[in-house]
Write a protein that holds these residues in place. Sequence first.
Motif: not given
Length: 120
Positions: A95-120
């Motif tokens: 984030k400091r590097a983004i602020d310094r150089y002005g090159i934006e990247l998304p800052r959100k954490i990507p959604k995790r894929p749904p958890a596998k159900k046991p026995g599936a």
Amino acid sequence: MGLPRIERNWESDLRAAKAEGLTVKQAAEKLGVSRGTINKEEIATGIYLRRVRRNIQNFCHPMFDWEEVLAEAQQKGMNANQLATQLGVTSPAIKRAIDRYGIELPRKIPKRPPAKKPGA
């Protein structure tokens, strides 16, 4: 225990400091208290003073050519957390590097894929 509480009208002191455009550090020096005291009284009164951001150019890790790394990550569609994991650095470093150089990247954490159900 600690020192006795300084009796003063914090609301008027902070309003005056805000009107003068003082930072937390400048107000603390002027009032003869610590920055922590100013922070505590800001919360108590709801009156917040100006903050000055430190020079972020001094806080980017010299190991990387950040401009190149960020541009490449942007082209790949990576977010800040993914890049931090890939480089082995913290998210705040990215984030400091983004602020310094002005090159934006998304800052959100990507959604995790749904958890596998046991026995599936």
